[in-house]
Design an enzyme around this catalytic site. Structure first.
Site, PDB file in Angstrom:
ATOM      1  N   ASP A   1     102.947  27.994  85.356  1.00  0.00           N
ATOM      2  CA  ASP A   1     103.469  29.341  85.579  1.00  0.00           C
ATOM      3  C   ASP A   1     104.526  29.305  86.681  1.00  0.00           C
ATOM      4  O   ASP A   1     104.417  28.525  87.637  1.00  0.00           O
ATOM      5  CB  ASP A   1     102.351  30.290  86.015  1.00  0.00           C
ATOM      6  CG  ASP A   1     101.305  30.508  84.936  1.00  0.00           C
ATOM      7  OD1 ASP A   1     101.605  30.257  83.754  1.00  0.00           O
ATOM      8  OD2 ASP A   1     100.188  30.933  85.286  1.00  0.00           O
TER       9      ASP A   1
ATOM     10  N   ASP B   1     104.669  27.830  80.916  1.00  0.00           N
ATOM     11  CA  ASP B   1     103.670  28.754  80.387  1.00  0.00           C
ATOM     12  C   ASP B   1     104.148  30.182  80.659  1.00  0.00           C
ATOM     13  O   ASP B   1     105.144  30.618  80.086  1.00  0.00           O
ATOM     14  CB  ASP B   1     102.306  28.469  81.010  1.00  0.00           C
ATOM     15  CG  ASP B   1     101.172  29.194  80.301  1.00  0.00           C
ATOM     16  OD1 ASP B   1     101.409  29.797  79.236  1.00  0.00           O
ATOM     17  OD2 ASP B   1     100.045  29.168  80.810  1.00  0.00           O
TER      18      ASP B   1
ATOM     19  N   ASP C   1     102.187  35.694  85.776  1.00  0.00           N
ATOM     20  CA  ASP C   1     100.868  36.072  85.272  1.00  0.00           C
ATOM     21  C   ASP C   1      99.998  36.635  86.389  1.00  0.00           C
ATOM     22  O   ASP C   1     100.031  36.138  87.529  1.00  0.00           O
ATOM     23  CB  ASP C   1     100.164  34.865  84.650  1.00  0.00           C
ATOM     24  CG  ASP C   1     100.805  34.421  83.338  1.00  0.00           C
ATOM     25  OD1 ASP C   1     101.763  35.083  82.890  1.00  0.00           O
ATOM     26  OD2 ASP C   1     100.342  33.417  82.772  1.00  0.00           O
TER      27      ASP C   1
ATOM     28  N   ARG D   1     104.604  39.596  75.860  1.00  0.00           N
ATOM     29  CA  ARG D   1     103.878  39.759  77.122  1.00  0.00           C
ATOM     30  C   ARG D   1     104.737  40.470  78.160  1.00  0.00           C
ATOM     31  O   ARG D   1     105.099  39.894  79.189  1.00  0.00           O
ATOM     32  CB  ARG D   1     103.385  38.418  77.663  1.00  0.00           C
ATOM     33  CG  ARG D   1     102.468  37.683  76.695  1.00  0.00           C
ATOM     34  CD  ARG D   1     101.907  36.424  77.309  1.00  0.00           C
ATOM     35  NE  ARG D   1     101.033  35.718  76.380  1.00  0.00           N
ATOM     36  CZ  ARG D   1     100.388  34.594  76.651  1.00  0.00           C
ATOM     37  NH1 ARG D   1     100.510  34.037  77.844  1.00  0.00           N
ATOM     38  NH2 ARG D   1      99.612  34.030  75.751  1.00  0.00           N
TER      39      ARG D   1
END
Length: 336
Positions: free
Chosen positions: A149, A172, A176, A228
């Site tokens: 991330d 990734d 997040d 997302r």
């Protein structure tokens, strides 16, 4: 007074106060610190959920009151973000992190200089299972080519403000928030050249996230990222307002696993599935949508009711029609 003018007024006064009081390290250059009136989107204090008094903190202040330092290497950055004391850390230039996630612990402010400060090759993880990443501010930094991330807010981190960053080409997720983290604001960031932008909630089986994950997303530019923006599990309320969505191939916002998401005042352009309730193998979540613009985009899915964000904080909503110009002018690095 319009919402934008109110933002200008607050930005000018707050930034002037910050510039006058920010501690300086001996030998640090004055150019490493924000100056007032650079852009009306540049607020010097956190808003949204990061501004809420809760869990023993009065909003999010980062390293305020701590020593100010400037770093130019990955080793120095890793050292200061991991120290137990509060710090205001200025990142100058391009820092090659390698394949690591650097653990950021409580009471840190991490700032970039101008539009040239960059963390590449690795990312920042806020908190570990034994060292919390609470009360952290990350602003005005470019993140590229992360091995995992780019930014991970995790392990019960709370009171986090991520503002005016540029995130792209990660491995990734770009940004997040998961594992019982709470009271987070993600504002005025530019997400691009990537698929998975902003996950909120660890997994369908991680039910400990229920009752947490209160996050505000506002004035972000989700620029042809696929999915997302965010994808939400369990959190309520999640507040998604005044963001610009352009050319998102899979979907815009997805509420799943009984999450509660308020989506308002956003501008969706060329997004076939702007808002979903449920996605892939994840069960449906609740969604309230209002005052959004859908340009060459599909119809939103809605379900049920959601706790109102105004029960936690006040905010001024910009008209959806003004969002593309506001966000493209104000989001990303070099504006604070």
């Amino acid at each position: 007074m319009s919402p934008l003018n109110r933002r200008r007024l607050l930005a000018g006064s707050a930034l002037a106060a910050f510039a006058a009081t920010a501690p300086r390290n001996a030998g640090a250059s004055a150019s490493a610190y924000p100056t007032p009136h650079q852009h009306p989107s540049a607020l010097a204090v956190a808003d949204g959920f990061a501004s809420v008094n809760a869990l023993g903190l009065n909003g999010t202040t980062g390293g305020a009151g701590g020593q100010a330092v400037t770093v130019t290497t990955a080793d120095a950055l890793a050292d200061y973000v991991g120290r137990k004391e509060p710090y205001v850390i200025t990142v100058s230039g391009r820092v090659q992190v390698g394949d690591d996630m650097l653990t950021v612990v409580a009471n840190k402010t991490i700032l970039g200089v101008g539009s040239s400060s960059e963390i590449t090759g690795g990312g920042l993880q806020l908190g570990s299972t034994t060292r919390p990443g609470n009360n952290v501010i990350i602003r005005n930094l470019r993140f590229t080519d992360a091995s995992d991330d780019s930014i991970s807010v995790t392990n019960k981190a709370h009171h986090v403000w991520i503002d005016h960053c540029d995130l792209s080409r990660g491995y990734d997720g770009l940004l997040d928030v998961k594992r019982e983290s709470d009271y987070v604001t993600i504002s005025w960031n530019h997400f691009h050249d990537h698929s998975k932008a902003a996950l909120l909630g660890h997994s369908d089986t991680y039910t400990a996230d229920r009752g947490k994950l209160r996050v505000t997303y506002h004035h972000n530019f989700f620029d042809r990222t696929d999915q997302r923006h965010p994808r939400v599990r369990f959190g309520e309320p999640v507040h998604v307002y005044n963001n610009y969505y352009r050319g998102n191939a899979l979907y815009g916002v997805a509420s799943t696993e009984d999450a509660g998401v308020v989506v308002e005042g956003n501008y969706f352009e060329n997004v076939a599935k702007p808002i979903l309730s449920g996605y892939d193998k994840s069960g449906p979540g609740r969604v309230v949508e209002r005052n959004n613009a859908y340009v060459n985009s599909g119809a939103p899915q809605t379900l049920g009711t959601v706790v109102e964000p105004r029960t936690y904080y006040a905010y001024a909503l910009d008209p959806a029609s003004s969002v593309p110009s506001l966000v493209t002018a104000g989001a990303g690095v070099g504006r604070v």
